[in-house]
Each structure stands twice: as structure tokens, then as C-alpha cells.
Design an enzyme around this catalytic site. Sequence first.
Site, PDB file in Angstrom:
ATOM      1  N   ARG A   1      -4.599  -3.924   6.319  1.00 58.61           N
ATOM      2  CA  ARG A   1      -3.192  -3.598   6.013  1.00 58.61           C
ATOM      3  C   ARG A   1      -2.227  -4.325   6.960  1.00 58.61           C
ATOM      4  O   ARG A   1      -1.109  -4.654   6.581  1.00 58.61           O
ATOM      5  CB  ARG A   1      -2.970  -2.091   6.028  1.00 58.61           C
ATOM      6  CG  ARG A   1      -3.818  -1.403   4.956  1.00 58.61           C
ATOM      7  CD  ARG A   1      -3.319  -0.048   4.543  1.00 58.61           C
ATOM      8  NE  ARG A   1      -4.368   0.658   3.813  1.00 58.61           N
ATOM      9  CZ  ARG A   1      -4.649   0.460   2.525  1.00 58.61           C
ATOM     10  NH1 ARG A   1      -3.959  -0.384   1.805  1.00 58.61           N
ATOM     11  NH2 ARG A   1      -5.642   1.132   1.940  1.00 58.61           N
TER      12      ARG A   1
ATOM     13  N   LYS B   1      -7.156   4.686  12.443  1.00 56.58           N
ATOM     14  CA  LYS B   1      -7.413   3.924  11.213  1.00 56.58           C
ATOM     15  C   LYS B   1      -8.199   2.644  11.546  1.00 56.58           C
ATOM     16  O   LYS B   1      -8.783   2.550  12.606  1.00 56.58           O
ATOM     17  CB  LYS B   1      -6.088   3.636  10.505  1.00 56.58           C
ATOM     18  CG  LYS B   1      -5.357   4.913  10.077  1.00 56.58           C
ATOM     19  CD  LYS B   1      -6.176   5.698   9.067  1.00 56.58           C
ATOM     20  CE  LYS B   1      -5.527   7.027   8.724  1.00 56.58           C
ATOM     21  NZ  LYS B   1      -6.403   7.867   7.896  1.00 56.58           N
TER      22      LYS B   1
ATOM     23  N   GLN C   1     -10.508  12.708   3.775  1.00 58.80           N
ATOM     24  CA  GLN C   1     -11.914  12.314   3.930  1.00 58.80           C
ATOM     25  C   GLN C   1     -12.757  13.503   4.381  1.00 58.80           C
ATOM     26  O   GLN C   1     -13.858  13.716   3.875  1.00 58.80           O
ATOM     27  CB  GLN C   1     -12.021  11.156   4.924  1.00 58.80           C
ATOM     28  CG  GLN C   1     -11.368   9.888   4.384  1.00 58.80           C
ATOM     29  CD  GLN C   1     -11.437   8.719   5.336  1.00 58.80           C
ATOM     30  OE1 GLN C   1     -11.769   8.873   6.506  1.00 58.80           O
ATOM     31  NE2 GLN C   1     -11.109   7.537   4.839  1.00 58.80           N
TER      32      GLN C   1
ATOM     33  N   ASP D   1      -1.248   5.605   4.659  1.00 58.23           N
ATOM     34  CA  ASP D   1      -1.635   4.189   4.712  1.00 58.23           C
ATOM     35  C   ASP D   1      -0.436   3.254   4.533  1.00 58.23           C
ATOM     36  O   ASP D   1      -0.575   2.039   4.712  1.00 58.23           O
ATOM     37  CB  ASP D   1      -2.697   3.894   3.644  1.00 58.23           C
ATOM     38  CG  ASP D   1      -4.016   4.590   3.975  1.00 58.23           C
ATOM     39  OD1 ASP D   1      -4.239   4.936   5.148  1.00 58.23           O
ATOM     40  OD2 ASP D   1      -4.819   4.800   3.044  1.00 58.23           O
TER      41      ASP D   1
ATOM     42  N   ARG E   1     -14.404   4.733  14.869  1.00 58.15           N
ATOM     43  CA  ARG E   1     -13.776   5.713  13.971  1.00 58.15           C
ATOM     44  C   ARG E   1     -14.437   7.079  14.187  1.00 58.15           C
ATOM     45  O   ARG E   1     -15.649   7.227  14.002  1.00 58.15           O
ATOM     46  CB  ARG E   1     -13.950   5.300  12.487  1.00 58.15           C
ATOM     47  CG  ARG E   1     -13.547   3.873  12.157  1.00 58.15           C
ATOM     48  CD  ARG E   1     -12.062   3.657  12.110  1.00 58.15           C
ATOM     49  NE  ARG E   1     -11.325   4.455  11.158  1.00 58.15           N
ATOM     50  CZ  ARG E   1     -11.138   4.126   9.884  1.00 58.15           C
ATOM     51  NH1 ARG E   1     -11.665   3.031   9.394  1.00 58.15           N
ATOM     52  NH2 ARG E   1     -10.416   4.892   9.099  1.00 58.15           N
TER      53      ARG E   1
ATOM     54  N   ARG F   1      -3.079   1.890  14.499  1.00 57.03           N
ATOM     55  CA  ARG F   1      -1.920   1.355  13.769  1.00 57.03           C
ATOM     56  C   ARG F   1      -0.580   1.696  14.422  1.00 57.03           C
ATOM     57  O   ARG F   1       0.444   1.149  13.992  1.00 57.03           O
ATOM     58  CB  ARG F   1      -1.950   1.800  12.298  1.00 57.03           C
ATOM     59  CG  ARG F   1      -2.977   1.040  11.496  1.00 57.03           C
ATOM     60  CD  ARG F   1      -2.879   1.297  10.007  1.00 57.03           C
ATOM     61  NE  ARG F   1      -3.956   0.587   9.323  1.00 57.03           N
ATOM     62  CZ  ARG F   1      -4.514   0.995   8.195  1.00 57.03           C
ATOM     63  NH1 ARG F   1      -4.100   2.111   7.607  1.00 57.03           N
ATOM     64  NH2 ARG F   1      -5.475   0.284   7.641  1.00 57.03           N
TER      65      ARG F   1
ATOM     66  N   SER G   1      -9.532   4.277  -2.911  1.00 55.72           N
ATOM     67  CA  SER G   1     -10.018   5.659  -2.705  1.00 55.72           C
ATOM     68  C   SER G   1     -10.776   6.159  -3.932  1.00 55.72           C
ATOM     69  O   SER G   1     -11.830   6.788  -3.817  1.00 55.72           O
ATOM     70  CB  SER G   1      -8.838   6.608  -2.496  1.00 55.72           C
ATOM     71  OG  SER G   1      -8.337   6.501  -1.203  1.00 55.72           O
TER      72      SER G   1
HETATM   73  C1  S3P Z   1      -8.647   8.154   2.398  1.00 49.13           C
HETATM   74  C2  S3P Z   1      -7.979   9.075   3.152  1.00 49.13           C
HETATM   75  C3  S3P Z   1      -7.106   8.718   4.286  1.00 49.13           C
HETATM   76  C4  S3P Z   1      -6.688   7.267   4.222  1.00 49.13           C
HETATM   77  C5  S3P Z   1      -7.837   6.349   3.938  1.00 49.13           C
HETATM   78  C6  S3P Z   1      -8.490   6.710   2.616  1.00 49.13           C
HETATM   79  C7  S3P Z   1      -9.542   8.622   1.325  1.00 49.13           C
HETATM   80  O1  S3P Z   1      -7.835   8.943   5.487  1.00 49.13           O
HETATM   81  O2  S3P Z   1      -6.052   6.882   5.419  1.00 49.13           O
HETATM   82  O3  S3P Z   1      -7.404   5.013   3.876  1.00 49.13           O
HETATM   83  O4  S3P Z   1      -9.943   7.822   0.470  1.00 49.13           O
HETATM   84  O5  S3P Z   1      -9.848   9.822   1.321  1.00 49.13           O
HETATM   85  P1  S3P Z   1      -7.895  10.406   6.158  1.00 49.13           P
HETATM   86  O6  S3P Z   1      -8.392  11.330   5.143  1.00 49.13           O
HETATM   87  O7  S3P Z   1      -8.854  10.304   7.310  1.00 49.13           O
HETATM   88  O8  S3P Z   1      -6.502  10.673   6.613  1.00 49.13           O
END
Ligand code: S3P
Length: 444
Positions: free
Chosen positions: A401, A355, A182, A328, A136, A359, A32
Site C-alpha cells: 500500500r 500492518k 482477522q 487499510d 506480525r 504504517r 479479503s
Molecule cells: C483484514 C482485516 C484487517 C485489514 C487487513 C485485512 C481481513 O486487519 O487491515 O488488510 O481480511 O480480515 P485486522 O483485522 O488485523 O485489523
Amino acid sequence: MSHEPKVPDPKPVRFDPSGPLAGALVPPPDKSISHRAAIIGAMAEGQTVVENFLDSDDTRSTLAAVAGLGAMVTPEPLDTVADRIVIDGVGPTGPKSLGRIDVGNAGTLLRLLPGWLAGWEGGLWRMDGDDSIRSRPVDRIAEPLSMMGARIEVTDGRFPPIRIDGERLHGIEYEMPVASAQVKSCLLLAGLRADGPTTVIEPHPTRDHTERMLEAAGAGIEREGPRVTVLPGNGLALESVSVPADISSAAFFIVAALIIPDSRIVLEGVGINPTRTGVIEILSRMGARIEVEAAGSSGGEPIGRIEARSSDLAPVEVGGAEIPLAIDELPLIALAAAFAHGRTVIRDADELRKKESDRIATVVEALVSVGASAEATDDGMVVEGAGSIRGGEIDSHGDHRIAMLGAIAGLASMEGVAVGDFEAASVSYPRFEDDLESLLAVGR
Ligand code: S3P
């Protein structure tokens, strides 16, 4: 490349029952934070030095994207990504138009990048990726960006490919319907180009790496309870970032150490940002012997040393605000639950369906295929732990994962596990097998 049928991994990789894990390891850099360093470094003016940048399929997609948008990334070529990279950002010149940005399998790139691009008038971009990326949802960013005035078109109202025509943006106040880091990050990046403040309100706290990095880059960020506000401004300067080790990758070894008898491992330099440590809280509630020792900070993020030892695990109930803090790692919580005695319930986790794979479906399928008792629910799953698993076959469904979960399940099983499409692990952790082997070697 994208959309061509993926050649299936011809031979599943076997993971046989193992002895204990032991010794110390620094897990790979945080995915991230690496994505954010590349994107914010590309947006900034001048050079950003990123130490400990993650080399993985996903982060290579991000470097290739920002290079295409006009940032200079060294060293080149990008297929030999070094762990220290230098990014010469585009600054106030803005991103170059680009006919096709290939995000590969990277959901974070897919959701964050439009936030940078949407506010640059005159620019035109198209984004697409692999087959999994095409399932997605991106309406979650397209709707609020449109409320800001962005011109963004998605496919079937919901999915990539995406087309973005740069437009002037307005500040908005947006209450997110789902707790998504995100989405929040996308809107904060877009807010930098808006004509007034942009506020995002979270239903539950989510990872705050973007806020921290934007603050470090000099952006005007205000935080108050569930509200995060970004003030307009173009003058980002990041200079240097050092990426901590990824707690989401560390979690595979933590759970392995808990469920494989006589294990004791130490993981160093791991990011322990409280918006990411839900997995530690939940496992500790299950009776896991885990100790976390803070060890300062790196790149504006707290880091620490994590010690994990084999444990007798109890079942647990997980839900509500805890879900985004462990999103995650929920597959690993489900695996750990199979080694507890009794019923574990994970609820409020319907986001798991969106995801790299669904999942809820893929974790339940994986657990059932190795002899555990697990059932999907609308918003999560129920696992009836029996203290051990038999073994069998796990298909990763192209999800990194699930591939790594299959490996850990195999080591801890009675008969071993063959993992189909194990290659998917390289999306976040290309060296996973080597690192696992190094902990097994010390344990021998
Ligand atoms: C992430 C936020 C999460 C996570 C992803 C990485 C990020 O997703 O599941 O693997 O880097 O901001 P969401 O924000 O859609 O929940």
C-alpha cells in the site's frame, strides 16, 4: 523464498506529474473476500466455484496453502491463477497435516488459517512466512484459541513461526481487546469445530465478510449488536461465490482523481459493504466529490458504482469507531490531507503499526520525503496540509500500500516521485500500473 534476504529492487520506479485521470475501470477482485473464498471453499464439502478470484502474491499463498492441506484447486498449476477457480473442499475428512505452510506476506492467511486447523485432533501444522510476517503479532489469535483448548505455540510469545497441534475445542465467549476482523474470523472458523457456541464481542464493528460467507455456506451464525456467535457444525457447502472489486484498491484511484486537477473517473462493481466504506465517509467529510450508486449484490456482498472528481479538500479529524472501517485506507487519507489546507489528525489508529509495515512510521516518512508536513503520534499522525507536495523519493519498505501511495503521490506532485521497491504492489495489485495508465490514457 522466505527468510532469505530480499534482493532489493535495483531501480526505483518513477511517477512523474501527470494530467488528469478519466474513464471507467473495474478494480481488481477483493483480497479479503478472495482469501475467505479459498479457505472456506477448502473447508467445505464438495465443489466451490469462485468467480473473479484475485490473482496476487497474497492470494496465491492462500491457494497454495489450501492445496497443501488437501483441497483440490483447478486450474493447475497455481502459478497461472485464473480468475475463475474451482475448489474441491476437504469437508469432514479435515485438513492434512503439513510440515510447513508458507503464508508469504499474507497476514489474513496467517490469522485465519489456524482457526480452521486448531480443532482437528491428531493434525500437526507449522506456519511461517517472509521477514515482514515474522513481525506480525499472532498472540492475538493464540490467546483466545488457547482459551478454546487449542494447542498452539508461537515464537517469543507473540510471532510466527506458529506450531499447531490439533485438539478438541470448547466454545467460548470472547471480548476482543482490539477491533480485528482477522481475529474475529479466526475464532468463528474455530468455533465450527467446538463443542458449543462461540461468541466474539467486537469493541467496534469490523469487516464482516466471514460472517456473510459462512452464512452463505450454511453455518449457524447469529448476530446481535457487537456480538457474533457461531454454532458448531461441519457441513459447509459454499457452491459459488463471485468476488466484488476491492474498495481498498479502488481507493488509490479515488484519491488520485481527487488530488489531480480535472480528473473524473468511474469505478464499477466495487464492494460497498458498510464495514469497508469508511474511506468514502471520511473523504466526503473532507469535501471530496464522490458519488456512490448501489448496483445490487455479488457473492452476498453489496456492490456499487463510484464516481470521483477533482475536489478542493478540507482537513479532517478521524478516530474511534471509524478507524477499523477505513484501516487499510488511512495512508491514503493522510496523502489526501497533504493536499488539503490545514491540520488533519488521525487518532486511535495504533493498529497501523502492526500492518505490512509500521504504517504510522512509513506513511509519515513517505509524506515528509515528498515535502509534506507530517508527524507521528502514539496512536496516529498529524498532517499539516499545504495544498500541494513537492515530490522526491518514497521507499515502500516492502509494503504494497505504501508502494501504490508513492505512485499516486508522484502523479499529483510538482516534481515527481521515485518509488523504491515498487514491486511490493504485486502483493495485492499486480496490474496496478496498467490500470493506472489506462485512466491516464483516457485523460490525455
Ligand atoms: C483484514 C482485516 C484487517 C485489514 C487487513 C485485512 C481481513 O486487519 O487491515 O488488510 O481480511 O480480515 P485486522 O483485522 O488485523 O485489523
